[in-house]
Design an enzyme around this catalytic site. Sequence first.
Site, PDB file in Angstrom:
ATOM      1  CB  CYS A 166      -0.469  -0.193 -18.010  1.00  0.00           C
ATOM      2  SG  CYS A 166      -0.668   1.030 -16.562  1.00  0.00           S
ATOM      3  CG  HIS A 208      -1.773  -1.119   1.232  1.00  0.00           C
ATOM      4  ND1 HIS A 208      -2.400  -1.342   2.592  1.00  0.00           N
ATOM      5  CD2 HIS A 208      -2.184  -1.856   0.579  1.00  0.00           C
ATOM      6  CE1 HIS A 208      -3.032  -2.687   2.168  1.00  0.00           C
ATOM      7  NE2 HIS A 208      -2.919  -3.193   1.105  1.00  0.00           N
TER       8      HIS A 208
END
Length: 752
Positions: free
Chosen positions: A682, A369
């Site tokens: 990507c 995260h």
Amino acid sequence: MTVLSGDLAESESRKLLQRLRDTLAAPGRSQDRLDNITHHIADSIGSEVCSIYLFRDPDTLELCATEGLRAEAVHRTRLRLGEGLVGRVARTGRPLNTPNAPSEPGFRFMPETGEEVYPAFLGVPIQRVGEKLGVLVVQSRNARLFSDDEIYGLEVVAMVLAEMAELGSFSGGESNGMPRRHRFPTMFRGTGAQDGAAEGQVWLHEPRVVITNPVNDDPQRERARLNEAVAMLRTTLDTMLSDEGIGAGDHKDIMETYRMLAHSRSWLRRMEEDIDLGLSAEAAVEKEQSHARVRLEGSADPYLRERLHDLDDLANRLLRILTGQGRDTGAALPENPILIARNIGPAELLEYGRKLRGVVLEEGSVGSHAAIVARALSIPLVVNAGRIGSEALNGDAILVDGDVGLVHLRPEDSVAVAFRDKIAMQAEAQKRYAGLRNLPAVSTDGTRIELYMNAGLMADLPSLHGSGAEGVGLFRTELQFLTRTRVPKRGDLAGLYRRVMDNAGDLPVVFRTLDIGSDKVLPYMKPQDEPNPAMGWRAIRLGLDKRGVLRMQLQALLRAAAGRALHVMFPFIAEPAELYAARRILDEQIERERAMGHDLPSLIRVGAMLETPSMAFAPPAFFSSCDFLSIGGNDLKQFFFAADRENEAVRRRYDTLSPSFLLLLRQIIERADAAGTPISFCGEDAGRPIEAATFAALGMRRLSMRPASIGPVKHLLRRIDLSELAKVLQQGIDEGVPTLRPAVTDWLARNG
């Protein structure tokens, strides 16, 4: 005299610790303190020799004081970490007790000390919560084993020495030449999780608890303080568990574990025994914390190693209650703060925001995260940086190199100068790239490449126009879920998505629906106990099973885009049926919004993120059914090579420019082109100029990357002939080279 025999043991131990405290508090040279300490310990324990070895630098121990060995050996005898019996104690963090030191494996004969006439050896580590500070040694002419009580007594003494060393009582004196604690330059080698370089000052997320008096005058009073603090800790944990807002799942499981540990009688009993021997309540807590670290760090059981974090958190909570030292110390954030933490959640990192120049974590991973937020904030991040949190102090000078995963704490001038040169060169390059902002990425052979940026926060959007990006190729919608304690409301999401589109203006924004699971677990969602979460219940799989959240998010997107074009991309599609099911849910929400009289988007484009090798072999109908496709390079690469990108042993083992991987990409590109479906790449590799040029030469016409990478990639693409580079690739593939990187790098050096 021996200090440890029944009631006398406690009395004598307290007397010894009191003498040590008085010695350390007395004015004078640090060398005099050390000499007096070794004399007191040898006298109290009844041994002929007592010696103190301290770390001169992270790898070198130095004999700093002795009672019984030759005085001329002091500050001349040095050992490397792990060398000899003293180095062995320092390396393992465990006591070594032997009646015959010369017969022990690894024994190093040091004739300058005269220790050969003292065969009995007991060495105990001087350490503080896993931080190695030195070794305390006692030796005897009689070939005997020291008793368990004597070992325990020396460990208590070593704990006091550790606290005094931490406060600088033994270093910095003119006579001994030892560097002051936390003053010498130290380098940490971690893993770069976000590119970039930064110079600044340390800001500790969890400031160190400072124990100013490790010795007690009144054991009963210290026992009472400890028991009062433990009771307060237990009450706090009980209150947190009874809070209805905590819900079920991982948070509650963690708090239950904390409560179980906090109610452990053996934990409390060991700390009370340390107090009876003379330690203060704070020092007793920290001594038990240090011992638990040594026990659990050496365990082969991953569950037990994980409990180390629980014990650390519990001990730190208790220390803060005892000392009153909380996170808010009143200190001001430095001008160029670089955050140091063991680990940190996305919400906490976002609270700091763009004030930070960089982040260094002792733990973490490239897909954590924190890494996601650091990329969104465009700040350098290094993870797995050892025990930097125990070595750094607030305000220390620090250099962070996210490109190679290096951190220089209190760097030498020569290192700092070279680092500043690197930052200056990067800044100069960015100025050159700024001149290309409004120019297209067209190669010398006339090939046009569209460059998009990745985003996940509103704070990213100013970079859209400043970087020269042609749109947002990937907007990560999970950050709004990860940074909250509850599921966000539909109206809040719609407002956010609307602001994103407003800021983008006429440029397209591709919204990827919620990509959670694997390494991205919501705070309010019970994690699945999966042996391999990266290949488990995540992304679209979770969305199709928990349709309420997916429906709510799609409704928010439809309402935000009212009257404008909407680009929706579904993540981690592993078979066509998943995309078709997701598209049906979207169609249902479109009809629902129409029935409710809400404005609909003027145009809806639906795409899929291709992240598994299976989709390279999907039927042609799949490629035709998509309005656009995006290759998720990070996941596709790890699944193609069966190499977990969170595993440092294999993460860098396989090259993106492997002919096998490039042939897979070329197959996907050709199939998308045949269907007339636009396709982009990507991922981290899209923002690396060498890889970006290679993808473009393969036929990729769209790349999506972090904003700071657009300039370097565009700069290279505008200077090369992609048709010639394609020939280089084909030649290497035909020759069967293991990787095309040398050939591509050499060609670019000559032609770029």
